[in-house]
Structures are given as structure tokens and as C-alpha cells.
Design an enzyme around this catalytic site. Structure first.
Site, PDB file in Angstrom:
ATOM      1  N   ASP A   1      32.272  71.615  33.925  1.00 13.04           N
ATOM      2  CA  ASP A   1      32.071  71.901  32.603  1.00 13.04           C
ATOM      3  C   ASP A   1      30.609  71.203  32.205  1.00 13.04           C
ATOM      4  O   ASP A   1      30.648  70.339  31.109  1.00 13.04           O
ATOM      5  CB  ASP A   1      33.126  71.693  31.927  1.00 13.04           C
ATOM      6  CG  ASP A   1      33.561  70.259  31.740  1.00 13.04           C
ATOM      7  OD1 ASP A   1      33.181  69.423  32.645  1.00 13.04           O
ATOM      8  OD2 ASP A   1      34.203  69.504  30.679  1.00 13.04           O
TER       9      ASP A   1
ATOM     10  N   HIS B   1      32.530  58.694  34.432  1.00 18.49           N
ATOM     11  CA  HIS B   1      33.691  59.610  34.621  1.00 18.49           C
ATOM     12  C   HIS B   1      33.480  60.329  35.970  1.00 18.49           C
ATOM     13  O   HIS B   1      34.474  60.150  36.791  1.00 18.49           O
ATOM     14  CB  HIS B   1      34.237  60.101  33.386  1.00 18.49           C
ATOM     15  CG  HIS B   1      34.450  59.499  32.147  1.00 18.49           C
ATOM     16  ND1 HIS B   1      35.315  58.501  32.048  1.00 18.49           N
ATOM     17  CD2 HIS B   1      33.888  59.492  30.787  1.00 18.49           C
ATOM     18  CE1 HIS B   1      35.184  58.079  30.674  1.00 18.49           C
ATOM     19  NE2 HIS B   1      34.576  58.715  30.128  1.00 18.49           N
TER      20      HIS B   1
END
Length: 285
Positions: A13, A209
Site C-alpha cells: 500500500d 516497519h
């Protein structure tokens, strides 16, 4: 004889940290990126697709297919909000990029995942950097998918630490908790990399992340794991909470935990080594 490169599909995303992860992937000789699939999260799915195509152009990898994923969650059918306040309204820091020349392929993300897992049974790793909706759809559409897919690495969850959308939940799981529960209980070889790990990998104030989760597919030796059942709370004040059951204690009653397949949860990381790998590979890209 050189080791066979691991075939990887990045479900993404994009997202600035996704972009970093994708560029690190292209500079990782251990893996071959065979496709990108797109999902809502940092941005809505249409924009995620545009950004994925743009990143491939920047990296001169436009031959890699992009398959557009779901626009809605797996059960509620809700269109999910993007996090524009974090990544800019375009997801890539408001760079006002030109529309990419490339187009997504005709197949949906779930269809592409199923097809690639059938062509290369046991050889494909999916790295899910957003909500795991596309992977859950593939599991629902094809009863053999969980056996055909090599491994599913999920960036998600917060094991024994607070979440980042609320005290209970991490964003990717919170956005589609039912999809996460489907993936975690599918019987596939799943590895979850949660905030308890990624919050240790910090670049001057920025948590890495997505690149950390990607490196779990590239170089698993920089992590240690525990195995057990993971279930996800799908409603209420703790919606999105990931609970790990180590199977050491046996419970008398038959519950929603009994006889569920185990997955791996990352419990430690060599953060300096991950940072070094990310920086080396970014400087090469």
C-alpha cells in the site's frame, strides 16, 4: 551451485516505508520480485496501484506485473480510509508525480497470487506490507492456496506492546481483522513481524516497519521466532488485537483456540544488522 533465488510477491500500500522496502527488495540478490499486488492502507487501492507502477518506473523494473487488489474489507465490505496525514495525500510525500505509463494486469491481486502459487508450488513468498485482505481472499477462493504458497510474511500485530492505532491494535490488522484471522488460521506457513520487532529498527526517528518485514523474507537469520496459534479480535474495544497462544498450557474446554494451526511470530531482531542491510541496499539502488 548458487542457491535458488526466492520468488517474492510484495502485497503493498505504498506508502513511503513500502517504497523503501520495495527498493531494498530490488537490491536483494537472495530474492526475485515476481509481482506487486496492491491494497488499501496508507492510501486507497487505486492510488496504491498508481504508486506501485510509479515505483517500478523509477526502479526501471516496469516488466514486473502489478495486480490491483481489493478496495473493501473482507466481511464488512467497508471502504477503508487511508492515512494521508502520515504519507501525504499521494502516499509518497506529496511529490506530485506524473501518472505512470504502465497499467495493472487484468487479474485481481487474489487471482494473481493463486496463479503464481500454482505455477511455482512451495516456491513463492508473499510479503504482506498492508492489511492482509488480498491473501485472505486467495485463501477463500482457492482451497489449495495455503498448501501451494511457500510462505506468507505479514507485517502486522503488536505482541506484548501497545498498538499504533489504539492501545490494542496495529494498523494493518485493525483495518481488516477478519482477513488477518483467516490468514493466521489457514494452515499456511505464516510468519508475523509485529510492532514489538519493528519499533526496535529505527532510522533517526523513523520506524522501518516495512523494510524490516521484507528482510524477514530475505534474511530470516536476523530474527528469532516463537511458534503458536494467533487469533485476532474482530469487534469491540480491542478490535485488531493479536493474541499469541504458545500451546504450552493445555485447556480443558474446547475453544476457538483448540486445534488451530501454529504460525511463527518474530520475537527478537538484530536491529543493527537490519539497519545496515537496509542502508547498504538503499545506497545501491
Amino acid at each position: 551451485m548458487a542457491a535458488e533465488r526466492k520468488k517474492v510477491i510484495i502485497d503493498t500500500d505504498p506508502g513511503i516505508d513500502d517504497a523503501i522496502a520495495i527498493f531494498v527488495a530490488f537490491q536483494s540478490p537472495e530474492i526475485e520480485v515476481i509481482g506487486l499486488t496492491t491494497i488499501f492502507g496508507n492510501v486507497h487501492t487505486t492510488l496504491a496501484t498508481r504508486n506501485a507502477l510509479h515505483l517500478l518506473e523509477v526502479a526501471e523494473k516496469s516488466d514486473i506485473p502489478v495486480a490491483e487488489g481489493s478496495h473493501i474489507t473482507i466481511t464488512e465490505g467497508a471502504k477503508l480510509q487511508s492515512t494521508g496525514h502520515v504519507h501525504g495525500t499521494d502516499g509518497l510525500g506529496n511529490q506530485n508525480i506524473h501518472p505512470p505509463k504502465g497499467k495493472p494486469i487484468e487479474q485481481t491481486a487474489a487471482e494473481f497470487l493463486i496463479q503464481q502459487a500454482r505455477i511455482y508450488p512451495g516456491k513463492v513468498t508473499v510479503v504482506a506490507l498492508g492489511p492482509p485482505t488480498n491473501i485472505a481472499l486467495a485463501i477463500q477462493l482457492d482451497p489449495e492456496f495455503f498448501k501451494n504458497i511457500g510462505q506468507i510474511v505479514v507485517l502486522g500485530g503488536a505482541f506484548a506492546v501497545n498498538g499504533n492505532v489504539n492501545p490494542a491494535a496495529e494498523a494493518n490488522i485493525f483495518k481488516d481483522p477478519t482477513a488477518a484471522d483467516i490468514v493466521f488460521t489457514s494452515g499456511a506457513d505464516v510468519l508475523v513481524v509485529g510492532l514489538n520487532i519493528t519499533h526496535q529498527v529505527v532510522l533517526t526517528g523513523v520506524f522501518l516497519h516495512d523494510p524490516t518485514a521484507l528482510l524477514a523474507a530475505v534474511n530470516p537469520s536476523v530474527f528469532t521466532y516463537s511458534e503458536g496459534v494467533v487469533r485476532v479480535q474482530t469487534v469491540g474495544i480491542t478490535k485488531g488485537l493479536t493474541i499469541f497462544y504458545n500451546k504450552k498450557k493445555r485447556f480443558a474446554e474446547v475453544t476457538e483456540w483448540s486445534d488451530e494451526p501454529s504460525i511463527k511470530v518474530a520475537v527478537t531482531v538484530d536491529a543493527p544488522k537490519v539497519l545496515k542491510l537496509v542502508m547498504e541496499r538503499l545506497l545501491n539502488s
